[in-house]
Design a protein around this motif. Structure first.
Motif, PDB file in Angstrom:
ATOM      1  N   ARG A  50     -20.693 -24.443 -18.191  1.00 16.96           N
ATOM      2  CA  ARG A  50     -20.808 -23.714 -16.925  1.00 16.96           C
ATOM      3  C   ARG A  50     -19.595 -22.820 -16.676  1.00 16.96           C
ATOM      4  O   ARG A  50     -19.730 -21.734 -16.113  1.00 16.96           O
ATOM      5  CB  ARG A  50     -20.949 -24.688 -15.752  1.00 16.96           C
ATOM      6  CG  ARG A  50     -22.270 -25.404 -15.670  1.00 16.96           C
ATOM      7  CD  ARG A  50     -23.464 -24.480 -15.562  1.00 16.96           C
ATOM      8  NE  ARG A  50     -23.310 -23.401 -14.587  1.00 16.96           N
ATOM      9  CZ  ARG A  50     -24.245 -22.494 -14.342  1.00 16.96           C
ATOM     10  NH1 ARG A  50     -25.384 -22.529 -15.005  1.00 16.96           N
ATOM     11  NH2 ARG A  50     -24.048 -21.534 -13.448  1.00 16.96           N
ATOM     12  N   ALA A  51     -18.425 -23.238 -17.103  1.00 18.32           N
ATOM     13  CA  ALA A  51     -17.230 -22.410 -16.901  1.00 18.32           C
ATOM     14  C   ALA A  51     -17.360 -21.100 -17.661  1.00 18.32           C
ATOM     15  O   ALA A  51     -16.986 -20.027 -17.160  1.00 18.32           O
ATOM     16  CB  ALA A  51     -15.977 -23.164 -17.352  1.00 18.32           C
ATOM     17  N   ALA A  52     -17.920 -21.163 -18.882  1.00 20.32           N
ATOM     18  CA  ALA A  52     -18.128 -19.939 -19.657  1.00 20.32           C
ATOM     19  C   ALA A  52     -19.157 -19.049 -18.978  1.00 20.32           C
ATOM     20  O   ALA A  52     -18.999 -17.824 -18.918  1.00 20.32           O
ATOM     21  CB  ALA A  52     -18.573 -20.282 -21.073  1.00 20.32           C
ATOM     22  N   LEU A  53     -20.228 -19.657 -18.453  1.00 18.72           N
ATOM     23  CA  LEU A  53     -21.254 -18.868 -17.767  1.00 18.72           C
ATOM     24  C   LEU A  53     -20.706 -18.188 -16.519  1.00 18.72           C
ATOM     25  O   LEU A  53     -21.099 -17.073 -16.183  1.00 18.72           O
ATOM     26  CB  LEU A  53     -22.436 -19.766 -17.388  1.00 18.72           C
ATOM     27  CG  LEU A  53     -23.328 -20.240 -18.535  1.00 18.72           C
ATOM     28  CD1 LEU A  53     -24.398 -21.185 -18.005  1.00 18.72           C
ATOM     29  CD2 LEU A  53     -23.980 -19.046 -19.232  1.00 18.72           C
ATOM     30  N   ASP A  54     -19.796 -18.869 -15.831  1.00 14.56           N
ATOM     31  CA  ASP A  54     -19.234 -18.288 -14.609  1.00 14.56           C
ATOM     32  C   ASP A  54     -18.503 -16.982 -14.891  1.00 14.56           C
ATOM     33  O   ASP A  54     -18.412 -16.107 -14.028  1.00 14.56           O
ATOM     34  CB  ASP A  54     -18.281 -19.290 -13.950  1.00 14.56           C
ATOM     35  CG  ASP A  54     -19.020 -20.473 -13.331  1.00 14.56           C
ATOM     36  OD1 ASP A  54     -20.247 -20.346 -13.112  1.00 14.56           O
ATOM     37  OD2 ASP A  54     -18.377 -21.512 -13.078  1.00 14.56           O
ATOM     38  N   PRO A 100     -27.054 -15.469 -16.132  1.00 15.43           N
ATOM     39  CA  PRO A 100     -26.557 -16.640 -16.864  1.00 15.43           C
ATOM     40  C   PRO A 100     -27.484 -17.835 -16.665  1.00 15.43           C
ATOM     41  O   PRO A 100     -28.115 -17.985 -15.614  1.00 15.43           O
ATOM     42  CB  PRO A 100     -25.190 -16.877 -16.224  1.00 15.43           C
ATOM     43  CG  PRO A 100     -25.332 -16.370 -14.815  1.00 15.43           C
ATOM     44  CD  PRO A 100     -26.338 -15.250 -14.867  1.00 15.43           C
ATOM     45  N   THR A 101     -27.561 -18.685 -17.677  1.00 16.25           N
ATOM     46  CA  THR A 101     -28.391 -19.888 -17.572  1.00 16.25           C
ATOM     47  C   THR A 101     -27.854 -20.980 -18.484  1.00 16.25           C
ATOM     48  O   THR A 101     -27.304 -20.690 -19.551  1.00 16.25           O
ATOM     49  CB  THR A 101     -29.855 -19.585 -17.937  1.00 16.25           C
ATOM     50  OG1 THR A 101     -30.616 -20.791 -17.826  1.00 16.25           O
ATOM     51  CG2 THR A 101     -29.982 -19.049 -19.358  1.00 16.25           C
ATOM     52  N   ASP A 102     -28.024 -22.229 -18.049  1.00 16.26           N
ATOM     53  CA  ASP A 102     -27.672 -23.350 -18.918  1.00 16.26           C
ATOM     54  C   ASP A 102     -28.919 -24.019 -19.479  1.00 16.26           C
ATOM     55  O   ASP A 102     -28.843 -25.109 -20.052  1.00 16.26           O
ATOM     56  CB  ASP A 102     -26.806 -24.366 -18.175  1.00 16.26           C
ATOM     57  CG  ASP A 102     -27.477 -24.933 -16.924  1.00 16.26           C
ATOM     58  OD1 ASP A 102     -28.661 -24.592 -16.673  1.00 16.26           O
ATOM     59  OD2 ASP A 102     -26.829 -25.727 -16.215  1.00 16.26           O
ATOM     60  N   SER A 103     -30.060 -23.352 -19.320  1.00 17.58           N
ATOM     61  CA  SER A 103     -31.317 -23.839 -19.878  1.00 17.58           C
ATOM     62  C   SER A 103     -31.746 -22.957 -21.037  1.00 17.58           C
ATOM     63  O   SER A 103     -32.030 -21.768 -20.855  1.00 17.58           O
ATOM     64  CB  SER A 103     -32.416 -23.846 -18.810  1.00 17.58           C
ATOM     65  OG  SER A 103     -33.667 -24.146 -19.394  1.00 17.58           O
ATOM     66  N   PHE A 154     -27.224 -17.627 -22.362  1.00 17.23           N
ATOM     67  CA  PHE A 154     -27.322 -19.097 -22.338  1.00 17.23           C
ATOM     68  C   PHE A 154     -26.044 -19.720 -22.871  1.00 17.23           C
ATOM     69  O   PHE A 154     -25.491 -19.295 -23.883  1.00 17.23           O
ATOM     70  CB  PHE A 154     -28.493 -19.570 -23.201  1.00 17.23           C
ATOM     71  CG  PHE A 154     -28.388 -21.017 -23.608  1.00 17.23           C
ATOM     72  CD1 PHE A 154     -28.616 -22.022 -22.685  1.00 17.23           C
ATOM     73  CD2 PHE A 154     -28.005 -21.365 -24.906  1.00 17.23           C
ATOM     74  CE1 PHE A 154     -28.482 -23.362 -23.048  1.00 17.23           C
ATOM     75  CE2 PHE A 154     -27.878 -22.699 -25.278  1.00 17.23           C
ATOM     76  CZ  PHE A 154     -28.116 -23.706 -24.348  1.00 17.23           C
ATOM     77  N   ASP A 155     -25.596 -20.774 -22.168  1.00 20.09           N
ATOM     78  CA  ASP A 155     -24.490 -21.595 -22.643  1.00 20.09           C
ATOM     79  C   ASP A 155     -24.539 -22.898 -21.863  1.00 20.09           C
ATOM     80  O   ASP A 155     -24.877 -22.892 -20.670  1.00 20.09           O
ATOM     81  CB  ASP A 155     -23.138 -20.896 -22.434  1.00 20.09           C
ATOM     82  CG  ASP A 155     -22.057 -21.434 -23.359  1.00 20.09           C
ATOM     83  OD1 ASP A 155     -21.788 -22.656 -23.311  1.00 20.09           O
ATOM     84  OD2 ASP A 155     -21.490 -20.644 -24.140  1.00 20.09           O
ATOM     85  N   SER A 156     -24.207 -23.981 -22.517  1.00 18.35           N
ATOM     86  CA  SER A 156     -24.171 -25.267 -21.813  1.00 18.35           C
ATOM     87  C   SER A 156     -22.879 -25.452 -21.042  1.00 18.35           C
ATOM     88  O   SER A 156     -22.754 -26.381 -20.242  1.00 18.35           O
ATOM     89  CB  SER A 156     -24.353 -26.412 -22.822  1.00 18.35           C
ATOM     90  OG  SER A 156     -23.342 -26.363 -23.817  1.00 18.35           O
TER      91      SER A 156
END
Length: 728
Positions: free
Chosen positions: A378-382, A392-395, A374-376
């Protein structure tokens, strides 16, 4: 009436008898299958040796080698719980059983088997600290080779070190799918000394033998079969039957020591040497040499030379220090185990997709865990999106699917508290939460949780996918179930754990902070960063503290110094050179400049005159006149500073044992393992040298190293004497 020890032995023998019947029962399912029930003639006898407990098991033990004859094949079943460790008692029992078998007439073959999970897990290395007792392993193997009938080894579980050497002394090796073989000896400062280098080269060739002996890696059954270390791999339930069948039909001996080594391509040999030789310790290079030279010698002469070098290496300080670390790691691992059974953990959530979070996610996924990141951002999640096994999730609600949540967000108390408050409502009641904080107060973090018992610290070290060290930190509310989960996860990850208490920097970072602080004192006194790094590389470090700081980033330590600024004792010496570098934008390798310059992305830093100018200005402002600083002074002050920190941690209860600190520094911060760790290294110096080193550390800053004050009067402080004595 039985004594307590006799009752212990009796209970062991009852349990082991059941184990033997379960694991070694032969069932006649049809033609060609052996049996221990039915029409086959059986003769059973037993060789029993009573031995005193090892340093791990203080009770008296009974080592049994059971001899059972089935249709002309004598099956020798080794029973030395819990792992068939090769100690004097086991070797004696096995030697006596082989002598007994040698006197029997009518035999056509012999099988060596195990009553337990492991064929022979390795030698009792605690015996290496004392004169070796007869019969030694080469004598036992000689008995096998001198038997007039072939001997088949039936391998299961671990056959490491002496266990693999014993198997290589047999005429044939059959394993089941659980079999794992290897030579761990070079990790202990020695080399295989019971024919491992000699017989392996003759069996699988010199290049493969160099790899096996020099790398110390463990080889599973399928690879062992493809290499030729095993002749067959069969299901566990027919292992013994197949071994008996082969022993009955081999007919002739097949002594590896009598074979010439296969002709090897010189290019392949040199490639194998080069792969091992990168930063290898001297004993590893010696082991490789013995493999190569032994292959060209007559077998018995090669064995003699191998054993002579083994005996020479066994009594070196390096080997003793590595054995010390071996047992220290075992004690640390035992200290973090819980008696509460660990529940199954299948999914792990990582909060934070930064450098640490991404690396942790990769480490968990590589061990078969389902990982949710999880991370808010999106670039880090990518950056983690394309990794197998990672979702990966932003929730933040998606972390609710995880059994274990790892906080890897920014090192700030408010940020971490906010995360814990937000994530807890989404979790099952059984989910465990850990923080990977390096310095922050875990008790304060736990205070925001509704169920604080499920929370603890699990501190990984950079890079977490490669660095073996993990600190398991119990808060004042952490429950036993949580500890059980963490111990199980760390074991699955293959990490080296130590227990740590609550305190700034916990254990490893706290010691490292004083190490780094003393290094900066030395620079302010007149040494250059390059001179300090060079002196410590000469001690055995792979890289010096200033090069390490550039790799890690100077801003991390800078943030800690700023956080602690209000609580710092104004009398304490404070070197602000690193602060000035940070203020100048020199944050390390990631910015192209730190203590060193990194032109055009260079991997290694180069000395930068601008750092010299910053340093000279800082010295002048502090009223310090630069003077020459020798390499010996650098090494003594650094070592003494680390020991001062270690003594303070043990005294405060943040560290349980001095040996835990040696494990932490050798595993996590590349302190030279051949020295055994900082505490062990200073403990092996003579008293006058210890006092001198401690006095130098004390005088560098009487506030920071107040614990060493008695050294200024020629005495070793009691708190330091206590930890030095504990590791001698």
């Amino acid at each position: 009436m039985q004594t307590r020890a006799e009752l212990h032995v009796s209970a062991h023998r009852t349990r082991l008898c059941r184990t033997r019947l379960h694991r070694n029962r032969l069932v006649r399912d049809g033609p060609g299958r052996g049996t221990r029930a039915g029409n086959f003639r059986r003769k059973r006898s037993r060789v029993t040796v009573r031995a005193h407990g090892s340093r791990i098991d203080r009770w008296a033990r009974v080592v049994i080698v059971e001899i059972e004859e089935t249709n002309g094949v004598a099956v020798l079943t080794i029973d030395n719980p819990p792992v068939n460790m090769g100690d004097t008692a086991m070797r004696t029992a096995l030697a006596e059983a082989l002598d007994k078998v040698a006197a029997q007439s009518g035999l056509v073959g012999v099988v060596l088997a195990s009553a337990g999970t492991h064929f022979y897990a390795g030698s009792d290395i605690s015996e290496f600290d004392r004169p070796m007792q007869a019969p030694q392993l080469p004598d036992v193997i000689a008995r096998i080779e001198n038997l007039g009938v072939p001997v088949v080894a039936a391998l299961t579980g671990l056959a490491l070190g002496g266990g693999l050497e014993l198997a290589l002394g047999c005429d044939l090796r059959i394993g089941d799918p659980t079999t794992i073989v290897g030579f761990p000896e070079v990790t202990l400062g020695i080399l295989p000394g019971a024919g491992g280098t000699v017989r392996t080269a003759r069996l699988v060739g010199v290049p493969s033998a160099i790899d096996l002996v020099g790398s110390a890696r463990r080889v599973k059954a399928d690879e062992a079969l493809s290499l030729g270390l095993l002749d067959e791999v069969v299901p566990a339930d027919v292992l013994l039957a197949r071994a008996v069948e082969r022993a009955a039909t081999l007919g002739a001996k097949n002594r590896l020591v009598d074979r010439p080594a296969p002709v090897s391509d010189e290019t392949a040999v040199e490639a194998a040497r080069a792969a091992v030789s990168k930063r290898a310790r001297p004993n590893v290079l010696a082991a490789v040499d013995v493999v190569c030279t032994g292959a060209s010698l007559e077998g018995r002469e090669a064995l003699r030379r191998e054993r002579a070098l083994f005996d020479e290496l066994r009594v070196t300080d390096e080997a003793a220090n590595l054995r010390y670390l071996f047992f220290a790691k075992r004690r640390a691992a035992k200290a973090v185990r819980s008696r509460t059974p660990a529940p199954q953990i299948s999914a792990i959530g990582v909060a934070g997709a930064g450098t640490m979070g991404a690396a942790l996610a990769g480490a968990f996924a590589a061990r078969g865990y389902e990982v949710i990141v999880f991370d808010s951002n999106r670039a880090a999640l990518d950056r983690v999106a394309d990794r197998s096994g990672i979702t990966p999730t932003d929730s933040i609600a998606d972390l609710g699917r995880a059994d274990l949540i790892v906080d890897a967000v920014f090192e700030d108390m408010d940020v971490k508290k906010s995360l814990l408050r937000e994530v807890e409502p989404h979790l099952d009641d059984t989910a465990v939460i850990v923080s990977n904080t390096s310095y922050l107060d875990l008790n304060e973090m736990a205070s925001v949780l509704t169920v604080p018992g499920r929370f603890a610290g699990l501190h990984f070290f950079n890079p977490p996918d490669r660095n073996p060290l993990v600190e398991i930190i119990r808060t004042s509310t952490t429950d036993e179930r949580t500890l059980a989960v963490l111990s199980a996860v760390v074991t699955r990850l293959g990490k080296t754990p130590i227990p740590a208490g609550i305190g700034d920097g916990f254990v490893a970072n706290r010691v490292y902070a004083d190490y780094r602080m003393q290094a900066e004192f030395l620079v302010e006194d007149g040494a250059s960063p390059a001179e300090v790094d060079a002196a410590l590389i000469e001690l055995g470090f792979a890289i010096g503290p200033f090069a390490v700081a550039d790799m890690s980033g100077l801003d991390i330590a800078w943030a800690r110094r700023k956080r602690l600024a209000d609580t710092r004792d104004p009398r304490q010496r404070y070197v602000d050179i690193a602060d000035r570098l940070c203020e100048a934008g020199r944050l390390g390798k990631k910015t192209g400049a730190g203590w060193y310059d990194y032109p055009d992305g260079a991997k290694r830093g180069v000395v930068d005159p601008r750092v010299d100018a910053i340093t000279e200005k800082a010295r002048a402002d502090a009223g310090v006149t630069a003077r020459p600083v020798t390499g010996d002074e650098i090494r003594d002050r650094v070592l003494a500073s680390m020991v001062c920190a270690a003594a303070g941690l043990v005294e405060a209860g943040v560290a349980q044992r001095a040996s835990d600190i040696d494990v932490a520094l050798t595993e996590g911060f590349a302190f030279p393992a051949r020295l055994g760790g900082p505490v062990r290294a200073l403990a092996q110096r003579d008293r006058a040298e210890v006092v001198s080193a401690l006095e130098a550390a004390y005088r560098s800053c009487p506030v920071s190293f107040a614990i060493a004050e008695p050294a200024a009067a020629g005495e070793i402080p009691d708190t330091i004497e206590k930890i030095l004595e504990a590791v001698r």
